[in-house]
Scaffold this active site. Structure first.
Site, mmCIF file in Angstrom:
data_model
loop_
_atom_site.group_PDB
_atom_site.id
_atom_site.type_symbol
_atom_site.label_atom_id
_atom_site.label_comp_id
_atom_site.label_asym_id
_atom_site.label_seq_id
_atom_site.Cartn_x
_atom_site.Cartn_y
_atom_site.Cartn_z
ATOM 1 N N PHE A 5 109.330 51.568 2.453
ATOM 2 C CA PHE A 5 107.890 51.638 2.692
ATOM 3 C C PHE A 5 107.474 50.489 3.614
ATOM 4 O O PHE A 5 107.801 49.336 3.361
ATOM 5 C CB PHE A 5 107.146 51.544 1.352
ATOM 6 C CG PHE A 5 105.642 51.544 1.528
ATOM 7 C CD1 PHE A 5 104.982 52.643 2.063
ATOM 8 C CD2 PHE A 5 104.885 50.429 1.166
ATOM 9 C CE1 PHE A 5 103.606 52.640 2.238
ATOM 10 C CE2 PHE A 5 103.507 50.419 1.332
ATOM 11 C CZ PHE A 5 102.869 51.531 1.880
ATOM 12 N N GLN A 6 106.779 50.821 4.658
ATOM 13 C CA GLN A 6 106.296 49.870 5.657
ATOM 14 C C GLN A 6 107.405 49.051 6.312
ATOM 15 O O GLN A 6 107.225 47.887 6.624
ATOM 16 C CB GLN A 6 105.220 48.957 5.064
ATOM 17 C CG GLN A 6 103.984 49.758 4.626
ATOM 18 C CD GLN A 6 102.774 48.904 4.353
ATOM 19 O OE1 GLN A 6 102.902 47.804 3.846
ATOM 20 N NE2 GLN A 6 101.591 49.423 4.689
ATOM 21 N N GLU A 19 94.723 43.645 13.039
ATOM 22 C CA GLU A 19 95.766 42.709 13.495
ATOM 23 C C GLU A 19 95.725 42.510 15.006
ATOM 24 O O GLU A 19 96.039 41.434 15.508
ATOM 25 C CB GLU A 19 97.160 43.184 13.071
ATOM 26 C CG GLU A 19 97.427 43.094 11.572
ATOM 27 C CD GLU A 19 96.979 44.346 10.814
ATOM 28 O OE1 GLU A 19 96.291 45.201 11.430
ATOM 29 O OE2 GLU A 19 97.312 44.455 9.620
ATOM 30 N N LYS A 46 110.662 39.528 2.697
ATOM 31 C CA LYS A 46 109.912 39.093 1.525
ATOM 32 C C LYS A 46 110.774 38.326 0.522
ATOM 33 O O LYS A 46 110.321 37.362 -0.095
ATOM 34 C CB LYS A 46 109.274 40.315 0.861
ATOM 35 C CG LYS A 46 108.398 39.951 -0.330
ATOM 36 C CD LYS A 46 107.402 41.031 -0.671
ATOM 37 C CE LYS A 46 106.590 40.601 -1.888
ATOM 38 N NZ LYS A 46 105.479 41.507 -2.169
ATOM 39 N N MET A 68 85.810 51.616 35.504
ATOM 40 C CA MET A 68 86.881 51.438 36.488
ATOM 41 C C MET A 68 87.614 52.750 36.741
ATOM 42 O O MET A 68 88.013 53.045 37.875
ATOM 43 C CB MET A 68 87.857 50.356 36.009
ATOM 44 C CG MET A 68 88.910 49.984 37.017
ATOM 45 S SD MET A 68 88.196 49.461 38.590
ATOM 46 C CE MET A 68 88.231 47.683 38.410
HETATM 47 C C1 LIG Z 1 93.968 49.695 25.940
HETATM 48 C C2 LIG Z 1 93.648 50.282 27.254
HETATM 49 N N1 LIG Z 1 93.474 51.614 27.376
HETATM 50 C C3 LIG Z 1 93.185 52.156 28.594
HETATM 51 C C4 LIG Z 1 93.071 51.376 29.709
HETATM 52 C C5 LIG Z 1 92.768 51.985 31.072
HETATM 53 N N2 LIG Z 1 91.495 51.492 31.596
HETATM 54 C C6 LIG Z 1 91.415 50.479 32.482
HETATM 55 S S1 LIG Z 1 89.858 50.057 32.857
HETATM 56 C C7 LIG Z 1 89.239 51.243 31.865
HETATM 57 C C8 LIG Z 1 87.755 51.422 31.733
HETATM 58 C C9 LIG Z 1 87.148 50.359 30.925
HETATM 59 O O1 LIG Z 1 85.817 50.679 30.592
HETATM 60 P P1 LIG Z 1 84.798 49.571 30.123
HETATM 61 O O2 LIG Z 1 85.425 48.695 29.136
HETATM 62 O O3 LIG Z 1 83.534 50.248 29.728
HETATM 63 O O4 LIG Z 1 84.605 48.709 31.435
HETATM 64 P P2 LIG Z 1 83.902 49.099 32.828
HETATM 65 O O5 LIG Z 1 84.992 49.466 33.800
HETATM 66 O O6 LIG Z 1 82.975 50.244 32.569
HETATM 67 O O7 LIG Z 1 83.208 47.845 33.231
HETATM 68 C C10 LIG Z 1 90.264 51.973 31.251
HETATM 69 C C11 LIG Z 1 90.074 53.119 30.355
HETATM 70 C C12 LIG Z 1 93.291 49.990 29.519
HETATM 71 N N3 LIG Z 1 93.254 49.131 30.539
HETATM 72 N N4 LIG Z 1 93.547 49.467 28.297
#
Ligand SMILES: Cc1ncc(C[n+]2csc(CCOP(=O)(O)OP(=O)(O)O)c2C)c(N)n1
Ligand SMILES: [Mg+2]
Length: 622
Positions: A131-132, A69, A181, A528
């Protein structure tokens, strides 16, 4: 008096229409058809399968089955961001509904028109821990523009019409419709309203001429004006008006990430985007150039002043833009135009706050300027900016860290000339698509580089989870965008971490024949977060490695194997000499395609202004 006096007829009020007796589910589908919906991203379950049954009978609506979803919600958002029309997603009650929440929150943060429909347990079961059963209405209250729990079958037509009206007008946003529903199964003769109005909801406020004249006066007095524009320009369909205004006044334009493409980034007046990872020259133009401070406690020493007038149009002074907010354009007069009064004086006080539809305000300003052109030329200011641009363009190089990296030793056998930096890959995609593709992203370094090294010429070209920063957004959003714009090349430039979060949508792409492309800038890390570890935690890795620690030499997971199990084409590129050909093959393919580009993880996104800090703390040189 003339012989033939004409009697003006009052305009005919549009009449509501009465339909034949139908089930609640059929009424809902009929209402969606009347709103012009052509696609719904919907995943069934006990509390929504009635609606799916009705959807199978629709000749107008294509139902796309996402494989999660969240993927459905992001796809609906991609559809909406690419078109400006509301995207529609649907889920069953309980876990189906909660899986939509991230998409709803994302749409809320980035003002995306989204209709999220959820099945709910029968009314008699609500509150019994059925449920749900989840209170999705309550759960999403802080992240919706509006929401409905339908309690009467006769309300369905009005609610749907209102929902689309609210989602798509004023400041757009997500609207939730929760439908129990028993109401889906009940029967009634629908009355489809022709028009609706909602008391107290004024979606099109218009700036007064007095206020707009004041802006022109401020421009005439200014020496160093800057336009700071955001997603509001794009959702307000005001790009053309903005372009005219910028050209007529000669005022340089910086945008937020949400505003990428609102003004062509290839235009000489463009300063590209500003903020934490924006151009140094845009940040200087807004807040002034300062000596770089070694410590946050050192005084700020100014080298050159920034804007004395900031025209903030359709923006919200997000912290990723402003850093320390009181130092953001500290010396400038701020004019803030926004359609949403709650944005005015929220993050940064404005000297001249105006609540207005931006398309109207810019259109009217252009009319005024046509009659009374601005004589003034900001020559000195534009020279200063040209100097800054020349000194600090976006740039990268093969750093020592890259040369010494495991990737270089193990995969490239020390061949420096064969390393693919992520920035290079994006530049090449830009070149080979003539800058005309729709780009989506995940969240992380690759997202920032996709903003930096692809130049956006058009609105609705860069679709990214900006406010919420939701990893996993990229590929499903690309599916939604491709469904909406099959004529366009749609490419998700993703991170390995982000792509993995909704990788199941490769099945949707294949089964539904949606030729969205994905380029994984695969650095085997949560890049990042690694960057922040390097900057603030002495490089100590806190669960940011995504590869297999028992076999660091192999790329993990094997995306070629994963994609092939979905019957989706995939290639891996390790060497620079192979990159161009591989990108071209991906572009030429009329099916979904994954390009796994192996890049070093040692790169940092620059410029970088640490969170909450100032332009004097910006690091901009590699
Ligand atoms: C759903 C979610 N969980 C955690 C984060 C925290 N977060 C921000 S950037 C990042 C790293 C992302 O890694 P990747 O997709 O491999 O991109 P890169 O920075 O390596 O280009 C994380 C864990 C987020 N933004 N969104
Ligand atoms: Mg990564």
């Amino acid at each position: 008096m003339s012989k033939t006096a004409t009697i003006k007829k009052a305009p005919k009020a549009k009449r509501a229409e009465v339909g034949p007796t139908m089930s609640g589910s059929e009424i809902l589908v009929a209402c969606l058809e009347r709103e012009g919906v052509d696609t719904i991203f919907a995943y069934p379950g006990g509390a929504s399968m009635e609606i799916h049954q009705a959807l199978t009978k629709s000749k107008k609506i294509r139902t796309v089955l996402p494989r999660h979803e969240q993927g459905g919600a992001f796809a609906a958002e991609g559809y909406a961001r690419a078109t400006g029309r509301a995207g529609v997603c649907m889920a069953t009650s309980g876990p189906g509904a909660t899986n939509l929440v991230t998409g709803i929150a994302d749409a809320y943060m980035d003002s995306v028109p989204l209709i999220a429909i959820t099945g709910q347990v029968p009314q008699a079961m609500i509150g019994k821990g059925a449920f749900q059963e989840t209170d999705i209405y309550g759960m999403t209250l802080p992240v919706v523009k509006h929401s409905y729990l339908i309690t009467d079958i006769n309300d369905i037509p009005r609610v749907v019409k209102e929902a689309f009206y609210l989602a798509q007008t004023g400041r757009p946003g997500p609207v939730l419709i929760d439908l129990p529903k028993n109401i889906q199964q009940a029967k009634a003769q629908p009355v489809f309203p022709a028009e609706i109005s909602i008391r107290g909801y004024e979606p099109n406020p218009k700036a007064s001429d007095l206020a707009l004249n004041e802006i022109i006066g401020l421009i005439e007095k200014s020496e160093r004006p800057v336009l700071y524009v955001g997603g509001g320009i794009i959702s307000g369909n005001a790009s053309e008006e903005l372009r005219k205004f910028a050209v007529a006044t000669g005022i340089p334009v910086t945008s937020t990430i949400m505003g990428c493409g609102a003004f062509p980034e290839t235009h000489p007046l463009s300063l590209r985007w500003l903020g934490m990872h924006g151009t140094a020259y845009a940040n200087w133009a807004v807040s002034g150039e300062f000596e770089h401070r070694k410590s946050f406690n050192d005084p700020m020493v100014q080298i050159a002043p920034g804007a004395d007038l900031l025209l903030a149009f359709g923006v919200r002074f997000d912290d990723r833009v402003t850093g320390k907010v009181d130092k953001f354009c500290e010396k400038g007069t701020i004019v803030h135009i926004d359609i949403d009064p709650s944005e005015i004086n929220k993050n940064k006080p404005a000297n001249l706050p105006i609540v207005s539809d931006i398309k109207y305000a810019l259109g009217r300003l252009n009319e005024m300027l046509a009659k009374r052109p601005i004589e003034k030329k900001f020559t000195k200011w534009l020279e200063q900016i040209a100097g800054w641009k020349q000194r600090a363009p976006f740039g990268y190089r093969v750093t020592d860290e890259v040369v010494k990296s495991e990737h270089m030793r193990v995969h490239l056998k020390g061949k420096e000339s064969e390393v693919i930096l992520p920035q290079m890959a994006i530049e090449m995609i830009y070149e080979l698509t003539n800058g005309e593709a729709i780009i989506t992203t995940g969240v992380g370094q690759h997202q920032m580089w996709s903003g930096q090294y692809y130049k956006y010429k058009h609105p609705r070209q860069f679709l990214t989870s900006a406010g919420l920063g939701a990893m996993g957004y990229g590929y499903p959003a690309a599916l939604g965008a491709k469904v909406a714009r099959p004529d366009k090349q749609v490419i998700d430039i993703d991170g390995d971490g982000s792509f993995l979060m909704n990788i199941q949508e490769l099945a949707t792409a294949h089964i539904e024949k949606i030729a969205a492309k994905a380029v994984i800038l695969n650095n085997q890390h949560l890049g990042m977060v690694v960057q922040w570890e390097d900057k603030f935690y002495e490089g100590n890795r806190g669960h940011t490695y995504l590869g297999d620690p028992d076999n660091r030499r192999e790329i993990y997971p094997d995306y070629i194997a994963v994609a092939s199990s979905f019957n989706v084409k995939c290639e891996r590129v390790m060497f620079r000499k192979d990159l161009r050909g591989a990108i071209q093959r991906m572009l030429d393919c009329d099916e979904p395609f994954v390009l796994d580009v192996i890049v070093p993880y040692t790169e940092h996104v620059l410029p970088f202004t640490p969170a909450g800090k100032t332009v004097a703390d910006m690091i901009w040189k590699a």
